[in-house]
Design a protein around this motif. Structure first.
Motif, PDB file in Angstrom:
ATOM      1  N   UNK A 153       0.804  -1.242   0.000  1.00 33.30           N
ATOM      2  CA  UNK A 153       0.000   0.000   0.000  1.00 33.30           C
ATOM      3  C   UNK A 153       0.828   1.280   0.000  1.00 33.30           C
ATOM      4  N   UNK A 154       2.073   1.207   0.447  1.00 39.77           N
ATOM      5  CA  UNK A 154       2.888   2.431   0.564  1.00 39.77           C
ATOM      6  C   UNK A 154       4.223   2.249  -0.157  1.00 39.77           C
ATOM      7  N   UNK A 155       4.781   3.390  -0.534  1.00 41.23           N
ATOM      8  CA  UNK A 155       6.101   3.312  -1.161  1.00 41.23           C
ATOM      9  C   UNK A 155       6.838   4.625  -1.025  1.00 41.23           C
ATOM     10  N   UNK A 156       8.165   4.548  -1.128  1.00 39.77           N
ATOM     11  CA  UNK A 156       9.016   5.749  -1.084  1.00 39.77           C
ATOM     12  C   UNK A 156      10.197   5.522  -2.016  1.00 39.77           C
ATOM     13  N   UNK A 157      10.574   6.563  -2.741  1.00 35.34           N
ATOM     14  CA  UNK A 157      11.753   6.524  -3.612  1.00 35.34           C
ATOM     15  C   UNK A 157      12.628   7.728  -3.275  1.00 35.34           C
ATOM     16  N   UNK A 158      13.875   7.473  -3.052  1.00 37.18           N
ATOM     17  CA  UNK A 158      14.820   8.523  -2.660  1.00 37.18           C
ATOM     18  C   UNK A 158      15.931   8.580  -3.697  1.00 37.18           C
ATOM     19  N   UNK A 159      16.208   9.789  -4.168  1.00 39.17           N
ATOM     20  CA  UNK A 159      17.267  10.011  -5.165  1.00 39.17           C
ATOM     21  C   UNK A 159      18.401  10.782  -4.508  1.00 39.17           C
ATOM     22  N   UNK A 160      19.605  10.249  -4.597  1.00 38.02           N
ATOM     23  CA  UNK A 160      20.771  10.902  -3.991  1.00 38.02           C
ATOM     24  C   UNK A 160      21.874  11.055  -5.026  1.00 38.02           C
ATOM     25  N   UNK A 161      22.432  12.253  -5.112  1.00 38.20           N
ATOM     26  CA  UNK A 161      23.580  12.500  -5.987  1.00 38.20           C
ATOM     27  C   UNK A 161      24.876  12.208  -5.231  1.00 38.20           C
ATOM     28  N   UNK A 162      25.780  11.548  -5.924  1.00 40.94           N
ATOM     29  CA  UNK A 162      27.039  11.203  -5.279  1.00 40.94           C
ATOM     30  C   UNK A 162      27.818  12.415  -4.805  1.00 40.94           C
ATOM     31  N   UNK A 163      27.719  13.513  -5.534  1.00 40.87           N
ATOM     32  CA  UNK A 163      28.478  14.708  -5.162  1.00 40.87           C
ATOM     33  C   UNK A 163      27.992  15.321  -3.857  1.00 40.87           C
ATOM     34  N   UNK A 164      26.774  14.946  -3.433  1.00 41.21           N
ATOM     35  CA  UNK A 164      26.237  15.469  -2.175  1.00 41.21           C
ATOM     36  C   UNK A 164      26.596  14.588  -0.982  1.00 41.21           C
ATOM     37  N   UNK A 165      27.202  13.441  -1.237  1.00 42.39           N
ATOM     38  CA  UNK A 165      27.587  12.532  -0.161  1.00 42.39           C
ATOM     39  C   UNK A 165      29.012  12.853   0.277  1.00 42.39           C
ATOM     40  N   UNK A 166      29.251  12.807   1.542  1.00 40.24           N
ATOM     41  CA  UNK A 166      30.572  13.150   2.071  1.00 40.24           C
ATOM     42  C   UNK A 166      31.234  11.911   2.685  1.00 40.24           C
ATOM     43  N   UNK A 167      32.353  11.514   2.082  1.00 39.14           N
ATOM     44  CA  UNK A 167      33.127  10.381   2.575  1.00 39.14           C
ATOM     45  C   UNK A 167      34.604  10.712   2.461  1.00 39.14           C
ATOM     46  N   UNK A 168      35.383  10.222   3.399  1.00 42.48           N
ATOM     47  CA  UNK A 168      36.830  10.239   3.251  1.00 42.48           C
ATOM     48  C   UNK A 168      37.250   8.965   2.542  1.00 42.48           C
ATOM     49  N   UNK A 169      38.456   8.930   1.927  1.00 42.33           N
ATOM     50  CA  UNK A 169      38.898   7.732   1.199  1.00 42.33           C
ATOM     51  C   UNK A 169      39.018   6.491   2.078  1.00 42.33           C
ATOM     52  N   UNK A 170      39.169   6.687   3.390  1.00 42.88           N
ATOM     53  CA  UNK A 170      39.289   5.544   4.302  1.00 42.88           C
ATOM     54  C   UNK A 170      37.991   5.284   5.063  1.00 42.88           C
ATOM     55  N   UNK A 171      36.920   5.965   4.660  1.00 45.03           N
ATOM     56  CA  UNK A 171      35.627   5.777   5.328  1.00 45.03           C
ATOM     57  C   UNK A 171      34.873   4.609   4.705  1.00 45.03           C
ATOM     58  N   UNK A 172      34.047   3.958   5.512  1.00 42.03           N
ATOM     59  CA  UNK A 172      33.176   2.904   5.007  1.00 42.03           C
ATOM     60  C   UNK A 172      32.072   3.538   4.157  1.00 42.03           C
ATOM     61  N   UNK A 173      31.823   2.909   2.999  1.00 43.57           N
ATOM     62  CA  UNK A 173      30.743   3.431   2.164  1.00 43.57           C
ATOM     63  C   UNK A 173      29.404   2.978   2.737  1.00 43.57           C
ATOM     64  N   UNK A 174      28.517   3.915   2.935  1.00 43.02           N
ATOM     65  CA  UNK A 174      27.190   3.599   3.462  1.00 43.02           C
ATOM     66  C   UNK A 174      26.180   4.592   2.933  1.00 43.02           C
ATOM     67  N   UNK A 175      25.087   4.061   2.421  1.00 40.78           N
ATOM     68  CA  UNK A 175      23.972   4.886   1.960  1.00 40.78           C
ATOM     69  C   UNK A 175      22.899   4.913   3.040  1.00 40.78           C
TER      70      UNK A 175
END
Length: 276
Positions: A153-175
């Motif tokens: 009965x319900x749904x949600x869709x989320x759009x995320x741009x990679x350039x808006x995500x903040x990670x360091x090169x040694x950080x774990x990738x997590x959405x």
């Protein structure tokens, strides 16, 4: 007189004293002797190393060299398969930082030291191979992510741009996606979740799963598709505000060591699909 003189001369020339003093004759004898000695050395084969020598060399070899040496002959196999030899190698390596040898050896009685070293070294070699993988050729800013969560009965869709995500090169990738507007509550059955990524004109589904929210705990997805045949799974972590599903977190985990992929590792994982 001349006749007797002619007879005496040959006897003087043929005397043994004169022959012993003849340098040309001595040179020929020496040459013959040298050639005979060379011929003897040429046909003399070296003896193989003794059993004791092999046992002395063993502790100075690395595991891979020991394994190769074990294939030379049955004698070498018996020598280099000695449990004492491999146990000494374990003792040396168990003192290294982050070494799993010591604790595994104490808690495993059914496995030989040789097989234990082989198993751990194989795992280490696999991890080293992953660490020196190909350079990252795509950047996070090149990517866009789409997260779908739906029930009957319900749904949600989320759009995320990679350039808006903040990670360091040694950080774990997590959405992490906020899906609170879908009003999905704890206890609902057949909740479908999909994580997709876009790179230029290409589209790739990282994972999809259908799950009951009977509990508020996280879970692992089925094995993900991987070009390197690693045992990757998705780590799903829901968070609730009261009884309402507020956010969904997602990361990629290697089930061989249960470590999450860092940002660079995740980008390498994606580029094998997008660039090949």
């Amino acid at each position: 007189m001349s006749l007797s003189a002619s007879v005496v001369v040959p006897r003087v020339l043929s005397s043994p004293a004169v022959m012993r003093q003849n340098p040309l004759k001595r040179k020929r004898d020496d040459e013959i002797t040298v050639h005979e000695e060379d011929d003897v050395h040429e046909h003399t084969k070296p003896h193989p190393p003794s059993w004791e020598t092999l046992c002395v060399l063993g502790p100075y070899m690395d595991p891979e060299t020991l394994a190769v040496a074990s294939c030379v002959s049955t004698t070498w196999l018996e020598c280099f398969s000695s449990d004492d030899l491999w146990k000494a190698l374990l003792t040396t390596r168990s003192s290294q930082r982050s070494s799993p040898y010591e604790i595994v050896l104490k808690n495993t009685e059914s496995i030989s030291c040789k097989h234990l070293v082989s198993a751990v070294e194989t795992d280490a070699k696999r991890r080293r191979k992953d660490q020196v993988a190909e350079p990252v050729k795509i950047s996070l800013s090149d990517l866009s992510f789409i997260i779908h969560v739906s029930t009957k009965t319900n749904k949600a869709s989320v759009y995320k741009k990679g350039k808006d995500l903040e990670f360091g090169p040694s950080d774990k990738f997590q959405l992490e996606a906020d899906v609170s507007n879908a009003a999905i509550t704890a206890g609902e059955d057949d909740v479908m979740m999909t994580w997709q990524v876009m790179y230029k004109e290409k589209f790739f589904t990282i994972a999809d799963t259908t799950r009951s929210l009977g509990t508020k705990n996280g879970w692992f997805t089925d094995k993900l598709e991987d070009k390197c045949n690693r045992k990757l799974v998705g780590d799903v972590k829901p968070s609730f505000k009261g009884e309402v599903l507020e956010k969904i977190g997602f990361s990629v985990v290697d089930s061989d060591g249960w470590g999450s992929l860092l940002l660079d590792g995740f980008l390498r994982y994606l580029q094998r699909f997008f660039l090949e």
